[in-house]
Scaffold this motif. Structure first.
Motif, PDB file in Angstrom:
ATOM      1  N   LEU A 125       0.861  -1.180   0.000  1.00 19.06           N
ATOM      2  CA  LEU A 125       0.000   0.000   0.000  1.00 19.06           C
ATOM      3  C   LEU A 125       0.901   1.234   0.000  1.00 19.06           C
ATOM      4  O   LEU A 125       1.868   1.297   0.763  1.00 19.06           O
ATOM      5  CB  LEU A 125      -0.886  -0.007   1.253  1.00 19.06           C
ATOM      6  CG  LEU A 125      -2.042   0.978   1.344  1.00 19.06           C
ATOM      7  CD1 LEU A 125      -3.130   0.630   0.338  1.00 19.06           C
ATOM      8  CD2 LEU A 125      -2.612   0.964   2.770  1.00 19.06           C
ATOM      9  N   THR A 126       0.610   2.242  -0.847  1.00 18.86           N
ATOM     10  CA  THR A 126       1.447   3.439  -0.954  1.00 18.86           C
ATOM     11  C   THR A 126       0.634   4.686  -0.645  1.00 18.86           C
ATOM     12  O   THR A 126      -0.504   4.832  -1.115  1.00 18.86           O
ATOM     13  CB  THR A 126       2.043   3.572  -2.365  1.00 18.86           C
ATOM     14  OG1 THR A 126       2.828   2.416  -2.653  1.00 18.86           O
ATOM     15  CG2 THR A 126       2.926   4.813  -2.482  1.00 18.86           C
ATOM     16  N   VAL A 127       1.219   5.592   0.138  1.00 22.98           N
ATOM     17  CA  VAL A 127       0.583   6.876   0.430  1.00 22.98           C
ATOM     18  C   VAL A 127       0.780   7.807  -0.774  1.00 22.98           C
ATOM     19  O   VAL A 127       1.907   8.010  -1.236  1.00 22.98           O
ATOM     20  CB  VAL A 127       1.186   7.521   1.692  1.00 22.98           C
ATOM     21  CG1 VAL A 127       0.548   8.885   1.958  1.00 22.98           C
ATOM     22  CG2 VAL A 127       1.016   6.609   2.900  1.00 22.98           C
ATOM     23  N   LEU A 128      -0.319   8.366  -1.271  1.00 24.13           N
ATOM     24  CA  LEU A 128      -0.256   9.308  -2.398  1.00 24.13           C
ATOM     25  C   LEU A 128      -0.286  10.762  -1.938  1.00 24.13           C
ATOM     26  O   LEU A 128       0.350  11.627  -2.544  1.00 24.13           O
ATOM     27  CB  LEU A 128      -1.423   9.065  -3.359  1.00 24.13           C
ATOM     28  CG  LEU A 128      -1.523   7.679  -3.992  1.00 24.13           C
ATOM     29  CD1 LEU A 128      -2.725   7.642  -4.936  1.00 24.13           C
ATOM     30  CD2 LEU A 128      -0.238   7.324  -4.741  1.00 24.13           C
ATOM     31  N   GLU A 129      -1.029  11.044  -0.887  1.00 19.99           N
ATOM     32  CA  GLU A 129      -1.198  12.421  -0.407  1.00 19.99           C
ATOM     33  C   GLU A 129      -1.606  12.377   1.054  1.00 19.99           C
ATOM     34  O   GLU A 129      -2.300  11.447   1.483  1.00 19.99           O
ATOM     35  CB  GLU A 129      -2.265  13.147  -1.227  1.00 19.99           C
ATOM     36  CG  GLU A 129      -2.436  14.616  -0.886  1.00 19.99           C
ATOM     37  CD  GLU A 129      -3.486  15.307  -1.757  1.00 19.99           C
ATOM     38  OE1 GLU A 129      -3.519  16.539  -1.789  1.00 19.99           O
ATOM     39  OE2 GLU A 129      -4.288  14.584  -2.392  1.00 19.99           O
ATOM     40  N   ALA A 130      -1.182  13.388   1.819  1.00 18.74           N
ATOM     41  CA  ALA A 130      -1.559  13.454   3.230  1.00 18.74           C
ATOM     42  C   ALA A 130      -1.624  14.905   3.677  1.00 18.74           C
ATOM     43  O   ALA A 130      -0.873  15.759   3.195  1.00 18.74           O
ATOM     44  CB  ALA A 130      -0.569  12.675   4.100  1.00 18.74           C
ATOM     45  N   VAL A 131      -2.542  15.187   4.620  1.00 16.85           N
ATOM     46  CA  VAL A 131      -2.766  16.538   5.131  1.00 16.85           C
ATOM     47  C   VAL A 131      -2.834  16.460   6.648  1.00 16.85           C
ATOM     48  O   VAL A 131      -3.428  15.531   7.211  1.00 16.85           O
ATOM     49  CB  VAL A 131      -4.085  17.124   4.581  1.00 16.85           C
ATOM     50  CG1 VAL A 131      -4.330  18.523   5.127  1.00 16.85           C
ATOM     51  CG2 VAL A 131      -4.054  17.158   3.054  1.00 16.85           C
ATOM     52  N   ASP A 132      -2.228  17.456   7.334  1.00 19.67           N
ATOM     53  CA  ASP A 132      -2.302  17.444   8.795  1.00 19.67           C
ATOM     54  C   ASP A 132      -3.510  18.251   9.271  1.00 19.67           C
ATOM     55  O   ASP A 132      -4.277  18.805   8.472  1.00 19.67           O
ATOM     56  CB  ASP A 132      -0.990  17.932   9.427  1.00 19.67           C
ATOM     57  CG  ASP A 132      -0.740  19.428   9.254  1.00 19.67           C
ATOM     58  OD1 ASP A 132      -1.666  20.154   8.834  1.00 19.67           O
ATOM     59  OD2 ASP A 132       0.379  19.878   9.554  1.00 19.67           O
ATOM     60  N   THR A 133      -3.699  18.317  10.581  1.00 17.46           N
ATOM     61  CA  THR A 133      -4.883  18.956  11.143  1.00 17.46           C
ATOM     62  C   THR A 133      -4.890  20.467  10.970  1.00 17.46           C
ATOM     63  O   THR A 133      -5.909  21.114  11.197  1.00 17.46           O
ATOM     64  CB  THR A 133      -5.010  18.627  12.639  1.00 17.46           C
ATOM     65  OG1 THR A 133      -3.765  18.901  13.299  1.00 17.46           O
ATOM     66  CG2 THR A 133      -5.364  17.170  12.843  1.00 17.46           C
ATOM     67  N   GLU A 134      -3.759  21.058  10.577  1.00 19.49           N
ATOM     68  CA  GLU A 134      -3.698  22.489  10.291  1.00 19.49           C
ATOM     69  C   GLU A 134      -3.911  22.781   8.811  1.00 19.49           C
ATOM     70  O   GLU A 134      -3.826  23.929   8.380  1.00 19.49           O
ATOM     71  CB  GLU A 134      -2.348  23.061  10.738  1.00 19.49           C
ATOM     72  CG  GLU A 134      -2.121  23.038  12.224  1.00 19.49           C
ATOM     73  CD  GLU A 134      -3.031  24.013  12.957  1.00 19.49           C
ATOM     74  OE1 GLU A 134      -3.127  25.169  12.537  1.00 19.49           O
ATOM     75  OE2 GLU A 134      -3.669  23.598  13.940  1.00 19.49           O
ATOM     76  N   GLY A 135      -4.195  21.727   8.030  1.00 21.81           N
ATOM     77  CA  GLY A 135      -4.419  21.917   6.603  1.00 21.81           C
ATOM     78  C   GLY A 135      -3.160  21.918   5.771  1.00 21.81           C
ATOM     79  O   GLY A 135      -3.200  22.182   4.563  1.00 21.81           O
ATOM     80  N   ASN A 136      -2.008  21.617   6.381  1.00 24.84           N
ATOM     81  CA  ASN A 136      -0.746  21.580   5.647  1.00 24.84           C
ATOM     82  C   ASN A 136      -0.599  20.257   4.900  1.00 24.84           C
ATOM     83  O   ASN A 136      -0.826  19.190   5.468  1.00 24.84           O
ATOM     84  CB  ASN A 136       0.449  21.730   6.607  1.00 24.84           C
ATOM     85  CG  ASN A 136       0.377  23.005   7.403  1.00 24.84           C
ATOM     86  OD1 ASN A 136       0.329  24.089   6.850  1.00 24.84           O
ATOM     87  ND2 ASN A 136       0.376  22.878   8.721  1.00 24.84           N
TER      88      ASN A 136
END
Length: 321
Positions: free
Chosen positions: A303-314
């Protein structure tokens, strides 16, 4: 030009007559006034030969600047904040500039605002974008005659469909105001008092994990790499809200939400379970590498991560393995 400061009471205006720095840019024949207020008041500010009437509903002082704070608001709420300005002695020109927003301001990104002068829109966008666009300053009016009221309005709304993760977030809209008398200065000789102010720094395109700022990873998009065939896949959290099981095959992508209080909460640890087998785990506390390019695999399933966002929207930066 005098550098004396007139410091009034807590509920009045803070004024500077002349001065160095920004005021120095308009030093000479003109008189400049810098002012802010706190609380609701109706009062008059005298600065040299300029007197400015100020009426504000919801204002505060932050570093001698006028500020409107957003705190404890709920989705779907909105309002208009008005500050009325009036030249009461000699004719004067007024300028405004905003303070640059922080690099990460999720509530500022979500708030929709319209800044108007006497009903005409000066800037309209997210609070973050408006603060950035007006940071180098703008003239509010030309030479304004005594008794003429100028209304600076901030109309805002927090859309009803924003994330629950914004609960408890705060932000503000902060401005600096400058007045310069018109006497002895024709329009061709007017100098912008904010001419030397630099634009806001560009926000970073992404942030990296690990880092220690307390922000969790709020969501990520994954791609199932294989092997061939449909298999059940689930992300198991302990303890907390589990991500629903789904059926995937190679090339399928899906987005998982990890942290969106109050509905989706829990610990930072997740196991990746494919066809009943735990193939690996990851953490959403940003204490370990996480971001696009991260591969979670056991030699069979991947499984590969394509995109991720933190709780501050970064957005999170790519992970190199």
């Amino acid at each position: 030009m005098s550098q004396d400061r007139v410091r009034l009471s807590r509920r009045r205006v803070l004024a500077a007559v002349g001065g160095i720095g920004t005021a120095g840019a308009i030093a000479g024949a003109g008189t400049a006034a810098f002012f802010s207020d706190r609380g609701r008041f109706t009062n008059a500010l005298a600065a040299g030969t300029i007197t400015i009437g100020v009426d504000c509903d919801a204002c505060s002082i932050i570093d001698d600047r006028l500020s409107f704070s957003f705190d404890g608001i709920d989705r779907g709420e909105g309002d208009t904040v008005t500050i009325s300005l009036a030249i009461e002695t000699n004719p004067a020109r007024l300028w405004l500039r905003t303070v640059c927003p922080p690099a990460s301001d999720p509530l500022g990104d979500a708030l929709e605002v319209d800044v108007r002068i006497d009903g005409a829109t000066l800037a309209a966008d997210s609070l973050t974008a408006v603060s950035r666009s007006l940071a180098t300053g703008t003239q509010l009016e030309g030479c304004t005659e005594p008794g003429t009221s100028i209304d600076l309005e901030l109309t805002w709304e927090l859309p009803a469909d924003v994330s629950d993760a914004l609960a408890g977030e705060t932000t503000d809209f902060t401005v600096e105001l400058v007045a310069e008398q018109c006497r002895h200065i024709d329009e061709e000789s007017v100098v912008d008092p904010f001419v030397g102010v630099a634009p806001c720094d560009e926000p970073p395109a992404c942030l990296s994990c690990p880092r220690q700022d307390g922000n969790r990873i709020s969501q990520a998009t994954f791609e199932y790499d294989g092997p061939d065939g449909e298999v059940p896949l689930k992300l198991v959290r302990s303890p907390g809200t589990n991500n629903p099981e789904r059926t995937v095959e190679p090339g399928d992508t899906f987005t998982a939400i990890f942290h969106d209080p109050p509905g989706i909460t829990g610990g930072p640890d997740f196991d990746v379970v494919v066809d009943g087998t735990t193939i690996g785990d990851f953490h959403i506390s940003c204490s370990q590498p996480f971001g696009p390019g991260l591969v979670i695999a056991d030699g069979t399933y991947s499984l590969t991560v394509l995109e991720a966002v933190d709780t501050e929207g970064n957005h999170l930066c790519e992970v190199t393995q």
